[in-house]
Design a protein around this motif. Sequence first.
Motif, PDB file in Angstrom:
ATOM      1  N   LEU A  49     -19.210 -18.806  11.044  1.00 21.76           N
ATOM      2  CA  LEU A  49     -18.838 -18.953  12.456  1.00 21.76           C
ATOM      3  C   LEU A  49     -18.541 -20.415  12.794  1.00 21.76           C
ATOM      4  O   LEU A  49     -17.633 -20.718  13.574  1.00 21.76           O
ATOM      5  N   LEU A  50     -19.295 -21.322  12.183  1.00 24.88           N
ATOM      6  CA  LEU A  50     -19.090 -22.748  12.473  1.00 24.88           C
ATOM      7  C   LEU A  50     -17.751 -23.233  11.915  1.00 24.88           C
ATOM      8  O   LEU A  50     -17.160 -24.173  12.440  1.00 24.88           O
ATOM      9  N   THR A  51     -17.299 -22.613  10.827  1.00 30.77           N
ATOM     10  CA  THR A  51     -16.104 -23.112  10.154  1.00 30.77           C
ATOM     11  C   THR A  51     -14.892 -22.201  10.370  1.00 30.77           C
ATOM     12  O   THR A  51     -13.883 -22.325   9.688  1.00 30.77           O
ATOM     13  N   ARG A  52     -15.028 -21.270  11.273  1.00 28.49           N
ATOM     14  CA  ARG A  52     -13.954 -20.358  11.682  1.00 28.49           C
ATOM     15  C   ARG A  52     -13.514 -19.369  10.608  1.00 28.49           C
ATOM     16  O   ARG A  52     -12.420 -18.818  10.653  1.00 28.49           O
ATOM     17  N   LEU A  53     -14.385 -19.170   9.601  1.00 32.45           N
ATOM     18  CA  LEU A  53     -14.101 -18.099   8.639  1.00 32.45           C
ATOM     19  C   LEU A  53     -14.406 -16.760   9.300  1.00 32.45           C
ATOM     20  O   LEU A  53     -13.896 -15.721   8.912  1.00 32.45           O
ATOM     21  N   LEU A  54     -15.282 -16.819  10.302  1.00 29.24           N
ATOM     22  CA  LEU A  54     -15.493 -15.677  11.202  1.00 29.24           C
ATOM     23  C   LEU A  54     -15.263 -16.207  12.608  1.00 29.24           C
ATOM     24  O   LEU A  54     -15.619 -17.351  12.902  1.00 29.24           O
ATOM     25  N   VAL A  55     -14.681 -15.375  13.445  1.00 31.95           N
ATOM     26  CA  VAL A  55     -14.368 -15.866  14.788  1.00 31.95           C
ATOM     27  C   VAL A  55     -15.285 -15.203  15.817  1.00 31.95           C
ATOM     28  O   VAL A  55     -15.299 -13.981  15.941  1.00 31.95           O
ATOM     29  N   PRO A  56     -16.067 -16.020  16.522  1.00 30.40           N
ATOM     30  CA  PRO A  56     -16.931 -15.443  17.556  1.00 30.40           C
ATOM     31  C   PRO A  56     -16.104 -14.966  18.745  1.00 30.40           C
ATOM     32  O   PRO A  56     -14.962 -15.406  18.921  1.00 30.40           O
ATOM     33  N   LYS A  57     -16.670 -14.084  19.561  1.00 30.64           N
ATOM     34  CA  LYS A  57     -15.923 -13.535  20.707  1.00 30.64           C
ATOM     35  C   LYS A  57     -15.533 -14.636  21.697  1.00 30.64           C
ATOM     36  O   LYS A  57     -14.428 -14.698  22.177  1.00 30.64           O
ATOM     37  N   ALA A  58     -16.489 -15.515  22.007  1.00 33.67           N
ATOM     38  CA  ALA A  58     -16.198 -16.596  22.962  1.00 33.67           C
ATOM     39  C   ALA A  58     -16.163 -17.929  22.217  1.00 33.67           C
ATOM     40  O   ALA A  58     -16.693 -18.036  21.118  1.00 33.67           O
ATOM     41  N   ASN A  59     -15.490 -18.935  22.828  1.00 39.68           N
ATOM     42  CA  ASN A  59     -15.400 -20.255  22.175  1.00 39.68           C
ATOM     43  C   ASN A  59     -16.712 -20.998  22.353  1.00 39.68           C
ATOM     44  O   ASN A  59     -16.970 -21.571  23.401  1.00 39.68           O
ATOM     45  N   ARG A  60     -17.496 -20.975  21.323  1.00 38.43           N
ATOM     46  CA  ARG A  60     -18.833 -21.538  21.486  1.00 38.43           C
ATOM     47  C   ARG A  60     -19.144 -22.599  20.439  1.00 38.43           C
ATOM     48  O   ARG A  60     -20.250 -23.051  20.328  1.00 38.43           O
ATOM     49  N   VAL A  61     -18.172 -22.948  19.595  1.00 39.82           N
ATOM     50  CA  VAL A  61     -18.440 -23.887  18.509  1.00 39.82           C
ATOM     51  C   VAL A  61     -17.503 -25.095  18.620  1.00 39.82           C
ATOM     52  O   VAL A  61     -16.282 -24.936  18.670  1.00 39.82           O
ATOM     53  N   PHE A  62     -18.105 -26.277  18.668  1.00 36.46           N
ATOM     54  CA  PHE A  62     -17.334 -27.517  18.717  1.00 36.46           C
ATOM     55  C   PHE A  62     -17.754 -28.379  17.528  1.00 36.46           C
ATOM     56  O   PHE A  62     -18.942 -28.607  17.324  1.00 36.46           O
ATOM     57  N   VAL A  63     -16.768 -28.806  16.735  1.00 37.28           N
ATOM     58  CA  VAL A  63     -17.057 -29.660  15.584  1.00 37.28           C
ATOM     59  C   VAL A  63     -16.270 -30.949  15.789  1.00 37.28           C
ATOM     60  O   VAL A  63     -15.045 -30.905  15.987  1.00 37.28           O
ATOM     61  N   LEU A  64     -16.968 -32.086  15.782  1.00 33.57           N
ATOM     62  CA  LEU A  64     -16.362 -33.396  16.065  1.00 33.57           C
ATOM     63  C   LEU A  64     -15.543 -33.329  17.361  1.00 33.57           C
ATOM     64  O   LEU A  64     -14.432 -33.850  17.438  1.00 33.57           O
ATOM     65  N   GLY A  65     -16.085 -32.606  18.333  1.00 35.11           N
ATOM     66  CA  GLY A  65     -15.430 -32.487  19.642  1.00 35.11           C
ATOM     67  C   GLY A  65     -14.304 -31.469  19.688  1.00 35.11           C
ATOM     68  O   GLY A  65     -13.766 -31.186  20.760  1.00 35.11           O
ATOM     69  N   GLN A  66     -13.929 -30.917  18.527  1.00 32.99           N
ATOM     70  CA  GLN A  66     -12.817 -29.953  18.469  1.00 32.99           C
ATOM     71  C   GLN A  66     -13.327 -28.530  18.724  1.00 32.99           C
ATOM     72  O   GLN A  66     -14.286 -28.091  18.070  1.00 32.99           O
ATOM     73  N   ASP A  67     -12.713 -27.851  19.641  1.00 35.17           N
ATOM     74  CA  ASP A  67     -13.009 -26.432  19.853  1.00 35.17           C
ATOM     75  C   ASP A  67     -12.502 -25.691  18.608  1.00 35.17           C
ATOM     76  O   ASP A  67     -11.300 -25.661  18.336  1.00 35.17           O
ATOM     77  N   MET A  68     -13.407 -25.105  17.852  1.00 36.23           N
ATOM     78  CA  MET A  68     -13.016 -24.518  16.565  1.00 36.23           C
ATOM     79  C   MET A  68     -12.074 -23.328  16.712  1.00 36.23           C
ATOM     80  O   MET A  68     -11.369 -22.977  15.774  1.00 36.23           O
ATOM     81  N   ALA A  69     -12.053 -22.727  17.893  1.00 35.36           N
ATOM     82  CA  ALA A  69     -11.129 -21.604  18.103  1.00 35.36           C
ATOM     83  C   ALA A  69      -9.680 -22.089  18.047  1.00 35.36           C
ATOM     84  O   ALA A  69      -8.772 -21.304  17.794  1.00 35.36           O
ATOM     85  N   LYS A  70      -9.485 -23.403  18.279  1.00 40.28           N
ATOM     86  CA  LYS A  70      -8.114 -23.935  18.303  1.00 40.28           C
ATOM     87  C   LYS A  70      -7.844 -24.917  17.162  1.00 40.28           C
ATOM     88  O   LYS A  70      -6.839 -25.642  17.202  1.00 40.28           O
ATOM     89  N   ALA A  71      -8.741 -24.959  16.166  1.00 36.21           N
ATOM     90  CA  ALA A  71      -8.575 -25.956  15.089  1.00 36.21           C
ATOM     91  C   ALA A  71      -7.402 -25.574  14.187  1.00 36.21           C
ATOM     92  O   ALA A  71      -7.280 -24.420  13.776  1.00 36.21           O
ATOM     93  N   ASP A  72      -6.513 -26.544  13.878  1.00 37.83           N
ATOM     94  CA  ASP A  72      -5.404 -26.252  12.967  1.00 37.83           C
ATOM     95  C   ASP A  72      -5.717 -26.825  11.582  1.00 37.83           C
ATOM     96  O   ASP A  72      -6.774 -27.411  11.376  1.00 37.83           O
ATOM     97  N   TYR A  73      -4.801 -26.681  10.619  1.00 38.64           N
ATOM     98  CA  TYR A  73      -5.119 -27.056   9.245  1.00 38.64           C
ATOM     99  C   TYR A  73      -5.343 -28.565   9.087  1.00 38.64           C
ATOM    100  O   TYR A  73      -6.097 -29.011   8.235  1.00 38.64           O
ATOM    101  N   ARG A  74      -4.690 -29.368   9.997  1.00 37.80           N
ATOM    102  CA  ARG A  74      -4.887 -30.829   9.918  1.00 37.80           C
ATOM    103  C   ARG A  74      -6.336 -31.166  10.243  1.00 37.80           C
ATOM    104  O   ARG A  74      -6.942 -32.013   9.619  1.00 37.80           O
ATOM    105  N   PHE A  75      -6.885 -30.445  11.224  1.00 41.57           N
ATOM    106  CA  PHE A  75      -8.288 -30.696  11.557  1.00 41.57           C
ATOM    107  C   PHE A  75      -9.188 -30.221  10.410  1.00 41.57           C
ATOM    108  O   PHE A  75     -10.185 -30.873  10.085  1.00 41.57           O
ATOM    109  N   MET A  76      -8.829 -29.099   9.785  1.00 40.50           N
ATOM    110  CA  MET A  76      -9.687 -28.520   8.742  1.00 40.50           C
ATOM    111  C   MET A  76      -9.896 -29.489   7.570  1.00 40.50           C
ATOM    112  O   MET A  76     -10.875 -29.386   6.848  1.00 40.50           O
ATOM    113  N   ARG A  77      -8.983 -30.429   7.395  1.00 39.93           N
ATOM    114  CA  ARG A  77      -9.140 -31.443   6.350  1.00 39.93           C
ATOM    115  C   ARG A  77     -10.405 -32.284   6.590  1.00 39.93           C
ATOM    116  O   ARG A  77     -10.990 -32.833   5.661  1.00 39.93           O
ATOM    117  N   ARG A  78     -10.794 -32.398   7.853  1.00 41.06           N
ATOM    118  CA  ARG A  78     -11.940 -33.255   8.188  1.00 41.06           C
ATOM    119  C   ARG A  78     -13.275 -32.589   7.912  1.00 41.06           C
ATOM    120  O   ARG A  78     -14.324 -33.199   8.053  1.00 41.06           O
TER     121      ARG A  78
END
Length: 283
Positions: A49-78
Amino acid sequence: MKAIEVKHLTFSYDGRVNAVDDISFTVEQGEVFGFLGPSGAGKSTTIKLLTRLLVPKANRVFVLGQDMAKADYRFMRRIGIAFENDVLYPELTGFENLYYHAKLYGIGKQEIEEVMKMLDILDARDKPASQYSKGMKTRLVLARALVTKPQILFLDEPTSGMDPDIASYVRKVLKELNKNGTTLFVTTHDMHEAEQLCDRIAFFSSGKIVAVDTPESYKKRYGESRILFQVGSDSLQIDRKDKEELLKLIKQDQWDSIHSQEATLEDIFIKVVGRGLKEGDEL
Ligand SMILES: Nc1ncnc2c1ncn2[C@@H]1O[C@H](COP(=O)(O)OP(=O)(O)OP(=O)(O)O)[C@@H](O)[C@H]1O
């Protein structure tokens, strides 16, 4: 900015039982944060859930300030992700397994070899992954997670299946990475691993965080040290605070040896959570 911020995260596979049940926590940058819990507690589900391999119903996970529901592949490099039973291409060599991942991010041969060297698998560079031992496969998965030089590493049971020497080597590598600024999120059911690696540990059971603290503070709050009197093959344990009884036994002078016994993190886990870390370890 927090490294990880989780707010009321819940997830169910079947719509009936929550594998992760309303958890909230934050991890500071540069911290090593651990989830310690028995098999089936929901640790892998949490990492997914933290790494978006599973998607929670609501946007509840922020990694380095990024809402993981909207993270693109450039962010995933981090972020780097290493799972216990992660998929490798068995027919490809160790190097090729890393190359196909690294290529996505424009990372070259030299960086791949550096990370293989760091994890002591460079000698097996040209062997198919199917010929790697379980411990080597775990290190190859870790190497793949590290090749993008991530700011945060998510590690699911990072030393599972490794012999003790290699496990301790890998922990040393992880500590070194952390010293150089990488935040680590680790799940484990091994109390030694949790204690050796983590700055703070969440006791996790049945999808819930039961407590969060530093290993030292857990011991101070819940640990009772005991004194063990060995008489032949028998032993007697006395609470350290029971000075009267301790003095009486010492004066009786019928013991062969006396040892002090500190509470382990597992003893404290049982006390706080009401069950142990192994399967069927209910109180
Ligand atoms: N893909 C899935 N479909 C349905 N249920 C699942 C799935 N994956 C896990 N579960 C269930 O969710 C719960 C949590 O499992 P999870 O793998 O997250 O626990 P864990 O703490 O990581 O355990 P382990 O250390 O054994 O991997 C368990 O009851 C498990 O059976």
